[in-house]
Every structure is written in structure tokens, then in C-alpha cells.
Design a protein around this motif. Structure first.
Motif, mmCIF file in Angstrom:
data_model
loop_
_atom_site.group_PDB
_atom_site.id
_atom_site.type_symbol
_atom_site.label_atom_id
_atom_site.label_comp_id
_atom_site.label_asym_id
_atom_site.label_seq_id
_atom_site.Cartn_x
_atom_site.Cartn_y
_atom_site.Cartn_z
ATOM 1 N N GLY A 1 20.661 -0.423 -4.991
ATOM 2 C CA GLY A 1 19.693 -1.516 -4.834
ATOM 3 C C GLY A 1 18.696 -1.492 -5.957
ATOM 4 N N ARG A 2 17.431 -1.867 -5.657
ATOM 5 C CA ARG A 2 16.466 -1.922 -6.752
ATOM 6 C C ARG A 2 16.070 -0.541 -7.258
ATOM 7 N N ALA A 3 16.332 0.489 -6.428
ATOM 8 C CA ALA A 3 15.997 1.855 -6.876
ATOM 9 C C ALA A 3 16.857 2.301 -8.049
ATOM 10 N N ARG A 4 17.960 1.553 -8.323
ATOM 11 C CA ARG A 4 18.794 1.985 -9.454
ATOM 12 C C ARG A 4 18.036 1.891 -10.772
ATOM 13 N N PHE A 5 16.946 1.140 -10.791
ATOM 14 C CA PHE A 5 16.167 1.035 -12.023
ATOM 15 C C PHE A 5 15.213 2.213 -12.218
ATOM 16 N N ALA A 6 15.193 3.117 -11.251
ATOM 17 C CA ALA A 6 14.365 4.322 -11.411
ATOM 18 C C ALA A 6 15.034 5.254 -12.421
ATOM 19 N N ARG B 1 13.245 10.725 -14.314
ATOM 20 C CA ARG B 1 11.875 11.234 -14.097
ATOM 21 C C ARG B 1 11.213 10.534 -12.911
ATOM 22 N N ASP B 2 11.436 9.224 -12.812
ATOM 23 C CA ASP B 2 10.895 8.479 -11.663
ATOM 24 C C ASP B 2 11.432 9.053 -10.365
ATOM 25 N N PHE B 3 12.759 9.305 -10.357
ATOM 26 C CA PHE B 3 13.361 9.849 -9.139
ATOM 27 C C PHE B 3 12.767 11.199 -8.791
ATOM 28 N N THR C 1 19.499 5.238 -16.324
ATOM 29 C CA THR C 1 18.615 4.266 -15.662
ATOM 30 C C THR C 1 19.333 2.918 -15.575
ATOM 31 N N ASP D 1 12.912 2.928 -0.356
ATOM 32 C CA ASP D 1 14.115 2.098 -0.243
ATOM 33 C C ASP D 1 15.095 2.350 -1.382
ATOM 34 N N LEU E 1 16.892 4.990 -2.079
ATOM 35 C CA LEU E 1 17.189 6.405 -2.347
ATOM 36 C C LEU E 1 17.579 7.032 -1.012
ATOM 37 N N PRO F 1 25.023 -8.709 -18.355
ATOM 38 C CA PRO F 1 25.036 -7.273 -18.624
ATOM 39 C C PRO F 1 26.007 -6.579 -17.669
ATOM 40 N N MET G 1 27.447 -3.938 -15.062
ATOM 41 C CA MET G 1 26.824 -3.117 -14.016
ATOM 42 C C MET G 1 27.694 -1.879 -13.800
#
Lengths: 241, 644
Positions: free
Chosen positions: A25-30, A33-35, A70, A102, A104, A213, A215
Motif C-alpha cells: 500500500g502507501r507504506a511501500r514509499f517508506a 530508514r523510515d521503516f 523505496t 497502515d 506495515l 512507471p 511497479m
């Protein structure tokens, strides 16, 4: 109090747990380091009894392995944590999942077996969605990749543009749906990533670019025994679905 | 501003673009503690913006407080939006995607209120960028019935005249109750069928005294370019609009559950405001002047907020914030008892404080029980004794030296000192005195600690005169003056063979300060400059790699060409008592004559005491706004709890 005196040594972990988690979901953009920041905060919110490293600035004992790039979705990220007190792996999974943001999600938590976690992670299965690309175009490009002896690609690294051969790492590549590929890739140095394979495909067949792009979705990670991919937790062959 | 149609999520259209931009995580939302509500279930909807990049805007305390307070009402929806970097903004324009909120990726143009919090004037061009990307007309006069009400708040809103063309309204002062009151008025107006449309709503808001609506006031100018008068052009709106003051901070313990970002941000800590306001009376400090009176949070509210905040966020660092944290009447018990409570855990406490006395060292020692004693920061602000009297920063050189001696004696090894350059009446010698002070600090540190491993960093900012302060009349030092004095100081430190190598110097050139000065004390004519800069590509002015002094100067020349005034007129010119200042019709509670007398006292090197411990010095705030100082001590203490 005397400053500069090294603080006392922390006790070694009582229990080590290995975790497989998903980032979708949107967490894939983490980024990785964010994770790791989010994961450490979730550990604290959930009250997990972490073991800490020694030194002036003690850190919770967490080792990460092979982070996805990322922007890629993944069902197969792995890490290992060291605990100061033994806990039930299933309960830890439930409580951490309640504390994570959300997208993760911890999938599997097991007691660490022998050997290092990284030793069990020598290859990955990726799904690559290129968007609307005609089937014959894609099939031709995949065949082109598989018959090539070498696949020179370029990637920007921290030290500048780098050239390398992507071919030796590609163990299998197949079309599995419209514009969609499955890639089995061995972890080598430099690490061949799914976007490197897309670059190789596009060099062979420029029409592989749909305008969208690409995926990427890591479905599995494990150790490649030359025949099949083995689950890093139990050594059994992974059933690829 | 429609209640009938549901604002759809733009995320499916945004998602493919995110793969092509830098740090996409800052645009996805979904942070722990963020709120999701159905559009149709609410009747008043706010898009809240801190007009800078996510990494700067997300930690902002003001937006965090309003986000929680508004969302606690089931009939209000509040979502957040931040400045979009140029890489994504270009893609959004190409694909027809408007400025969106992070919480549910809704178009900002669909909300009732677009509220912007301005901590600094350098965010003005980013507001224009967001309006433009949102498809909202830049000029308030061009807005249509369905466009949001563009509402400015934050400290910069105490002189919103430079952005008067672009905003519909401004709120002065504390936003907690004011944002709810604005929401009530909008709810009632909508329920009645929106009588008299947008203009009717703005008139209701203005007539209530809640907000300042620039279009309901006309500004006339004298032939020489000064303001002649500012008068209402509409019946029923007040001649002066007053600031809001929240009394009883214990009744408003926000933020309780701040968002925990996935992306990296500039402050990753849970912050508790331990009091609001300051009566130290530093004459340069706009925050201290416009947030009076002092209102403390009690020790038990602070303790409860820290416990709940850490539990709800998983953060490990706690900041006890205020304008001068060591001045809380119970700061010693607060720090000691919090340090007791969290001893042995990995929670660290910090007290950003600026007081220069030995008491501060005791507090710092409490907060560093784990033995990490690296650096302490103090802000004498002025290099010479005389300069400190002018700015009313009552710190003698002996105070400072005794304090650093105590610090070095307690194991601290580095001291950071904050100063300003370009203060009123300042000479080269006043700035050069910074080098002498730093040298004495090193000398003292070496003597007390018996070690040569001692550092002193001096950090120097250019002074910008601000509205509603005694220095609002002062001529700002030119960039050339500031750069010259900083150059002299740098040379003097370098030439000091005994101590120079132990002294670090950090500073910025004087150019950004001049533009900040233009925007701080500007009037409505400055709007054309801001717009010209934005149209020329200027945004993210708080970032040195984006800020262009040359562009601001060029745009100021063109945009002000027919006005008879210029950049220097707004910045380096000293004002007289009789001149009408652009913000005189905006009431911060401070008595104008008191400010003027304090300005005259400054010129005579005369200091004024803090009214918390000495008799009232008649700044005017308490009687004017019917408020009072609220301080302890309460005598209560924290129950020792065992944290996780």
C-alpha cells in the motif's frame, strides 16, 4: 558523577526472534530508514522488552537484511530482534501489528534458528508490473534476455554512474500476465535489482515501456540451492503461488 | 466549499507519480495517530497547512494542536497539507492534480477553510504556491463562492498586511478556542443556507471580532509614502482587531496524541509547552511581546502529558518547551521528578532554555543523569554589557562567566552562545566584544576543568525588527553593515592565538534578514513584491539553496516602482512616534505608548524588570485583554509511576 566513563555493559539478549514482514500500500514509499524508525517506535508503543546494545548511545538490538528499494511493495522482508526477556512469538506479532502504521504488517515471527539470517536469504522472487505492454513484445524481450550472455546495465550509485552485468544473477524470468513478469534473481554483488532487469528488457525492446512507471513487488526471499528456493525459517522448499 | 459532493481521494492518480519523485513517503500520509473521517459525516472542514516541506511542517506544534482539537468534534474535519517540492509539483501540473491533503488525499479547494500557520514570513511565497496548485485564485478578491476561506494564523499573522491581498482573514493569537468559534460561525451560516454568500460569511466573522478581514479596511497613504490611516469600510466591523488569549492551559492539554511521521523530520520528539508567554521583556523578541501574559501549565498536567504522549507515540525524546523554560515557577521539581520517573529508561528529556545562571546548570545536570554531558547552550544575545542593556537581556558578564564555570566544573565540555548582530545603536566594538567573551569562556573552562579539551561555539544571527515590539520603530542594519561586522569578528577570533582555535563561529550573511525585515514590517504594497517573486519562480525562501536575494531585490524594484517607497524605506529607515504603522489597527494588547517609552529606554541603556517578580510595568496586556498572569507554584508533585 565523572563524565566520559563508559556506561555499564548491557546484558546479551535472552531470546532472538526472526520476523518476516510485508510493506504494501502507501507504506511501500517508506525508505528503509523510515521503516526502521517506525518499527522502533512501534516496539516502544507495544512495550516489547528489547535488549539494548552497549555504549554511550544504546540501541535496541535489531538486524535488518536485504531491504527492498523505496517504492517497491514486498511480502518478504526479514529482520531479527534481540529481547531482554522471552516472549511468545505469536503474541508479539499481534501486539506489534496493532502498533504499526497502515501497510506495515508482520507475517511470521519465529525463534531464531542456527546460522545467520542473511545466510538464508540468497535469492528473491519479484513480480514486475510494466503496465500495458503487448504480450508478444514482452515475450520477445524476455526471450532476448534469457538468450543473452551478458546484459550490461547502468545505475547511479553513491560513487557515481556504475556499469555492471545483470545477466549472471537472473535465474529465471517469465511472463505471468498482461505486462507482468516474475523474476527469480540471485543476490550478488553488486545486487541486481528488478529495475536493472527492466532496463535490460527495455534495451532489447524499447516498446517494453508502457509510459507508466514499473511497479515492483517482492513475493519471496530464501536460499537458492540450485534447484528450488528454501524458506529461511525452516529450510523447506517455498511453495510459490 | 460544498457539502453535497464528497471529495474523492486523489491517491490513485498520485500514486504513479510518487515513484518518480524524491522522498515520496512525505506525501502519503497514514501516520500513526492520524485521523480519518467520512466527508459526509462532517459539516465544517479545514485543510491545515504549515507552508513548508513536510519535514519542517509536520513537527509544528501549532498545527498539531489545532488538528487534534478540531478533529475531536464529530462535526468538524481537519486534514493537513504541506508544501510540495518542485519535482512533484511539476508532475502534478502536468497531470492536472491539485494540492492535496495527506490524511485522505482530498483536494484542498474542496474544504471550507484553508488555514495556514505562519511561524515565519519566509513562508509567504509557499502559500502562493499552494493556492496556485490548489486551483484557488491568488487574490482574495477573485475567489468564487465555492473556494475555501483562506485564513492565516501564527506569529507572522500579527502583521498580515503584506499578504492582505491573498488571504481572506487572519486570526491573531492563540488558536485553540478561536478555531472552534470560527467553525461554529461557519456551521451556522451553512445551516441557514449561506445567506449573502462568501461576503456574508466574512462579514459575520469580522463583526464577531474573531478575525481580521483585510478587505473590510481601507488604507490611505500620505504623499511621502507613509500610511495616513487605516479605517473600516464596512459597518459593524471593529476599528481594531484584538488577539486571542487562551487562559488555563491545564484545560487544553494538547497535543495529546501527536502524529508519528514515517518520514524523517527536523524534530523527532514529544514536545510539551510548559508555559505560554514571557515577561522577561527582551526588546527584540516578538514572541515574548505578543504572547503575554505568562500562563503556566501545572506540574501534574505536564507529567500526565509526557506519560500519555510517550505511550501514544513511541517517541523517546521529550522537549519541555516555552520561551524561557527555566522560568517556570516549578521547573526544579518538574525536571527532578521527570528525571526520577524516567531514570534507567531510554527516554531523554531536554529543556531548550536560554537563561544564563547557575540554576540552569543544576537543571541540565538533572536531565543528563546518564552521563552524556556534551554541550550547553546560552543566549546572551548581545556581545557587550551596554548592548545587553539596550535589548534588556539582563545578563552581566560575571553571570555568564560564573555560569560557564559551573558548567565546566560539572563535566560539560562545550558551550554554545547565541548572539545577534545589527541591534539598534550597535557599533563594531559591541560585536567585537563577542570574541572577548568567548575567549574568557575558554580561559575559564580550561582553568576550571584542568583540560584543554574545551570548546565554545558562537552562533550569530542578523537582527530583524518586528512589529509589536519596542524595536518596531528601529532602522534595520543593512546587509553590508552586518557582513562587515561579522567579518571583523571572524578576523579577530582567527587572530587570537591563545583561544581562537577553541572558538567556533557560525553565522549567515545579512541578505536573507533584509528580506525578512521587508516582509515583517511591510504594508499592503509588499503583496505585489511577494507575488512577483512567486511568479518569477521563488518559493521555499527559508531554504538557503532556494532563496534568491537577487530575485527579491529585482522584484521589489519593479513592483514598488510607482509607490515612491523602496526596500530601504521599509528596512533601514527609522520610524517616528507619529507614523501610522501598518499593524497599528491590530491589537496585541501592548500599549503603544508603553512600547515607545521602552524604545526610548533602550536608547538610554535603561533596563526593565520582569513583572512576574516585580510590580506591573504597565505594558497594557492584562487590563486591555482582561487576562492575568497565571503562575504557580502549586506545591503538588508527580506520583512515581513505572514507565514501560
Amino acid at each position: 558523577m565523572t563524565p566520559r566513563q563508559p556506561p555499564e555493559q548491557q546484558a546479551p539478549p535472552v531470546q532472538k526472534l526472526r520476523i518476516r514482514y510485508a510493506k504494501t500500500g502507501r507504506a511501500r514509499f517508506a525508505s528503509h530508514r523510515d521503516f526502521s524508525r517506525a518499527f522502533e517506535r512501534a516496539l516502544r508503543r507495544a512495550g516489547v522488552p528489547m535488549a539494548y546494545s552497549s555504549g554511550f548511545s544504546p540501541h535496541p538490538r535489531i538486524s535488518y537484511a536485504n531491504a527492498s528499494p523505496t517504492g517497491a511493495a514486498t511480502d518478504a522482508e526479514y529482520l531479527e530482534i534481540g529481547l531482554a526477556r522471552a516472549v511468545d512469538p505469536g503474541q508479539l506479532r499481534n501486539e506489534l501489528n496493532a502498533a504499526l502504521p497502515d501497510g506495515l504488517v508482520l507475517q511470521d515471527v519465529v525463534e531464531a534458528g542456527p546460522g545467520s539470517l542473511a545466510d538464508g536469504l540468497t535469492a528473491s522472487v519479484w513480480e514486475i508490473d510494466l503496465g500495458p505492454v503487448p504480450g508478444d513484445v514482452l515475450a520477445g524481450a524476455v526471450a532476448g534476455v534469457l538468450v543473452s550472455e551478458t546484459l550490461p546495465v547502468q545505475r547511479m550509485t553513491k560513487t557515481g554512474m556504475r556499469d555492471f552485468d545483470a545477466r549472471p544473477a537472473i535465474l529465471a524470468l517469465a511472463v505471468i500476465g498482461e505486462g507482468t513478469l516474475r523474476l527469480l534473481v540471485e543476490h550478488q554483488a553488486p545486487l541486481v535489482r528488478p529495475d536493472d532487469v527492466v532496463q535490460a528488457l527495455t534495451r532489447i525492446e524499447p516498446a517494453c515501456q508502457s509510459g507508466q512507471p514499473a511497479m515492483f513487488h517482492r513475493r519471496y526471499q530464501g536460499s537458492w540451492d540450485g534447484q528450488v528456493l528454501l524458506d529461511p525459517f525452516n529450510g523447506e522448499p517455498l511453495v510459490l503461488t | 466549499m460544498s457539502i453535497d459532493t464528497v471529495s474523492p481521494s486523489l491517491f490513485p492518480r498520485l500514486e504513479p507519480l510518487l515513484a518518480r519523485v524524491n522522498k515520496p513517503i512525505q506525501y502519503v500520509g497514514g501516520e500513526v495517530n492520524s485521523v480519518t473521517k467520512e466527508w459526509a459525516d462532517t459539516s465544517v472542514r479545514w485543510a491545515l497547512m504549515y507552508p513548508d516541506a513536510y519535514e519542517v511542517g509536520q513537527p509544528n506544534q501549532g498545527v498539531a494542536i489545532l488538528y487534534e482539537i478540531l478533529n475531536e468534534r464529530d462535526w468538524i474535519l481537519a486534514e493537513r497539507t504541506y508544501s510540495v517540492w518542485p519535482d512533484l509539483a511539476a508532475l502534478m501540473r502536468q497531470h492536472g492534480l491539485p494540492q492535496f491533503t495527506l490524511d485522505n488525499h482530498r483536494a484542498v479547494g474542496d474544504f471550507d477553510v484553508f488555514g495556514l500557520s505562519f511561524a515565519t514570513e519566509l513562508g509567504y511565497t509557499n502559500m502562493l504556491g499552494a493556492l496556485d496548485l490548489a486551483g484557488i485564485p491568488l487574490h482574495a478578491a477573485d475567489r468564487r463562492e465555492h473556494d475555501p476561506i483562506v485564513l492565516a494564523g501564527g506569529h507572522a499573522a500579527f502583521n498580515p498586511e503584506p499578504i492582505a491581498t491573498f488571504i481572506d482573514a487572519a486570526v491573531l493569537g492563540d488558536g485553540e478556542q478561536a478555531s472552534l468559534d470560527v467553525s461554529e460561525i461557519i456551521r451556522a451560516w451553512k445551516a441557514e443556507g449561506r445567506p449573502e454568500g462568501r461576503d456574508g460569511l466574512l462579514h459575520r466573522l469580522a463583526a464577531s471580532g474573531l478575525v481580521y478581514v483585510p478587505r473590510f479596511y481601507d488604507v490611505d497613504y500620505l504623499p511621502d509614502g507613509r500610511i495616513q490611516r487605516v479605517v473600516p469600510n464596512r459597518a459593524g466591523v471593529p476599528f481594531r482587531v484584538a488577539k486571542h488569549t487562551l487562559m488555563d492551559l491545564d484545560a487544553w492539554p494538547y497535543p495529546k496524541r501527536p502524529l508519528v511521521p514515517l518520514a524523517e523530520t527536523v524534530h523527532e520528539r514529544y514536545s510539551v509547552e510548559i508555559f505560554r508567554g514571557c515577561t522577561r521583556g527582551c526588546r527584540f523578541c516578538q514572541a515574548g511581546m505578543i504572547t503575554r501574559p505568562v500562563r503556566e501549565r501545572s506540574i501534574d498536567t505536564i507529567g500526565a502529558m509526557v506519560a500519555e504522549g510517550l505511550a501514544s507515540t513511541g517517541l523517546e525524546e521529550v522537549g519541555l518547551l516555552s520561551l524561557s523554560s527555566a522560568d517556570h515557577s516549578e521547573i526544579a521539581p518538574i525536571t527532578k521528578q521527570l528525571a526520577d520517573r524516567y531514570e534507567g529508561t531510554n527516554v531523554s528529556l531536554s529543556l531548550p532554555s536560554t537563561r544564563v545562571d547557575a540554576f540552569n546548570i543544576d537543571l541540565a545536570n538533572e536531565l543528563s543523569r546518564n552521563g552524556r554531558r556534551s554541550g550547553l547552550t546560552f543566549a546572551p544575545e548581545g556581545g557587550s554589557e551596554r548592548m545587553r542593556k539596550v535589548i534588556n537581556k539582563m545578563v552581566s558578564e560575571e553571570d555568564l562567566i560564573n555560569t560557564v564555570a559551573a558548567a565546566f566544573g560539572n563535566g560539560w565540555r562545550q558551550v554554545k552562545l547565541y548572539f545577534m548582530c545589527g541591534l539598534p545603536t550597535e557599533t563594531d566594538e559591541d560585536v567585537l566584544a563577542i570574541a572577548d567573551l568567548a575567549a574568557r569562556v575558554i580561559e575559564t573552562g580550561r582553568a576550571v576543568s584542568g583540560s584543554r579539551d574545551i570548546r565554545c561555539t558562537v552562533s550569530i544571527g542578523g537582527f530583524v525588527p518586528k512589529p509589536h515590539t519596542p524595536f518596531q520603530w528601529a532602522g534595520q542594519a543593512s546587509p553590508e553593515t552586518i557582513d562587515h561586522r561579522l567579518g571583523l569578528l571572524r578576523d579577530k577570533i582567527r587572530a587570537d592565538r591563545r583561544y581562537g582555535r577553541a572558538i567556533g563561529m557560525r553565522y549567515h550573511d545579512g541578505k536573507p534578514g533584509q528580506i525578512e525585515g521587508l516582509l515583517s514590517r511591510g504594508d499592503r504594497r509588499i503583496g505585489a513584491v511577494i507575488e512577483a517573486v512567486y511568479r518569477d519562480g521563488g518559493m521555499f525562501d527559508g531554504w538557503s539553496e532556494h532563496f534568491s536575494y537577487e530575485r527579491w531585490v529585482r522584484c521589489a524594484e519593479t513592483a514598488l516602482a510607482d509607490t515612491g517607497v523602496d526596500l530601504e524605506w521599509y528596512t533601514t529607515r527609522e520610524r517616528e512616534y507619529r507614523e501610522v504603522l501598518p499593524w497599528d489597527h491590530l491589537d496585541s494588547g501592548l500599549d503603544r505608548d508603553w512600547l515607545w517609552e521602552d524604545w526610548q529606554d533602550a536608547l538610554d541603556d535603561t533596563e526593565v524588570e520582569d513583572c512576574r517578580w516585580t510590580p506591573c510595568y504597565d505594558c497594557g496586556v492584562c487590563p486591555q485583554l482582561n487576562t492575568a498572569i497565571q503562575i504557580g507554584p502549586t506545591g503538588r508533585s508527580l506520583i512515581p509511576i513505572t514507565p514501560l
